[in-house]
Scaffold this motif. Sequence first.
Motif, PDB file in Angstrom:
ATOM      1  N   TRP A 125       0.838  -1.204   0.000  1.00 37.68           N
ATOM      2  CA  TRP A 125       0.000   0.000   0.000  1.00 37.68           C
ATOM      3  C   TRP A 125       0.875   1.256   0.000  1.00 37.68           C
ATOM      4  O   TRP A 125       0.660   2.170  -0.808  1.00 37.68           O
ATOM      5  N   LEU A 126       1.882   1.306   0.885  1.00 37.31           N
ATOM      6  CA  LEU A 126       2.766   2.477   0.973  1.00 37.31           C
ATOM      7  C   LEU A 126       3.539   2.701  -0.326  1.00 37.31           C
ATOM      8  O   LEU A 126       3.638   3.828  -0.821  1.00 37.31           O
ATOM      9  N   PHE A 127       4.088   1.619  -0.886  1.00 42.72           N
ATOM     10  CA  PHE A 127       4.876   1.759  -2.103  1.00 42.72           C
ATOM     11  C   PHE A 127       4.005   2.156  -3.296  1.00 42.72           C
ATOM     12  O   PHE A 127       4.445   2.897  -4.172  1.00 42.72           O
ATOM     13  N   ALA A 128       2.770   1.689  -3.320  1.00 41.03           N
ATOM     14  CA  ALA A 128       1.857   2.088  -4.395  1.00 41.03           C
ATOM     15  C   ALA A 128       1.534   3.577  -4.297  1.00 41.03           C
ATOM     16  O   ALA A 128       1.542   4.298  -5.310  1.00 41.03           O
ATOM     17  N   VAL A 129       1.269   4.047  -3.086  1.00 39.94           N
ATOM     18  CA  VAL A 129       0.996   5.477  -2.890  1.00 39.94           C
ATOM     19  C   VAL A 129       2.231   6.293  -3.260  1.00 39.94           C
ATOM     20  O   VAL A 129       2.142   7.305  -3.971  1.00 39.94           O
ATOM     21  N   ALA A 130       3.400   5.858  -2.802  1.00 41.90           N
ATOM     22  CA  ALA A 130       4.645   6.569  -3.097  1.00 41.90           C
ATOM     23  C   ALA A 130       4.905   6.604  -4.608  1.00 41.90           C
ATOM     24  O   ALA A 130       5.286   7.643  -5.160  1.00 41.90           O
TER      25      ALA A 130
END
Length: 170
Positions: free
Chosen positions: A65-70
């Motif tokens: 989730w974090l890497f997709a947002v980033a």
Amino acid sequence: MMNSATSSERINALHAAHSASLLRFLIRSTHGERQTAEDLAQETMLRAWRHADRLPDDFAGEQRWLFAVARNLVIDLFRARQSRPPETPVVDLNRLSTTVDSTDAAIATQSMVTAFEQLTAAQRDVLIDLHLRGEQPHAVAAKLRIPVGTVKSRAHYAMRALRHAMEAGD
């Protein structure tokens, strides 16, 4: 929905677990722009905090989730950079030359150099000491071991010769 204490604990744990790898990913994604990567990491964590109740519960899911947002933030950043003109760096105007760089200035400088080279060595030495080094006539006289009157007359005749040479050049 989570209460604020639980949400803060969750975000603190999320940050502790993923911030280092997220920052490394963003530095690579921004081609080494560390400040930009740090800003994007902060924005990613801010979005995680806003959506803490919708975050996955497992480590791998959180990371995805974090890497997709980033990744989406990086894409948005590069699209925004392409859609506007490049930023112009701020120039310290105090460091710029105040002289006019023109053909006339170059010709005047060359004329002055030519006229200066036509002076006698004694006249050049006196002008250099008086006008370029800013020495007083009595100090120049002591240095050259000549009378102060001689220093003044050499300077007078040298300046007159420079003026005539410059007027002849115009």
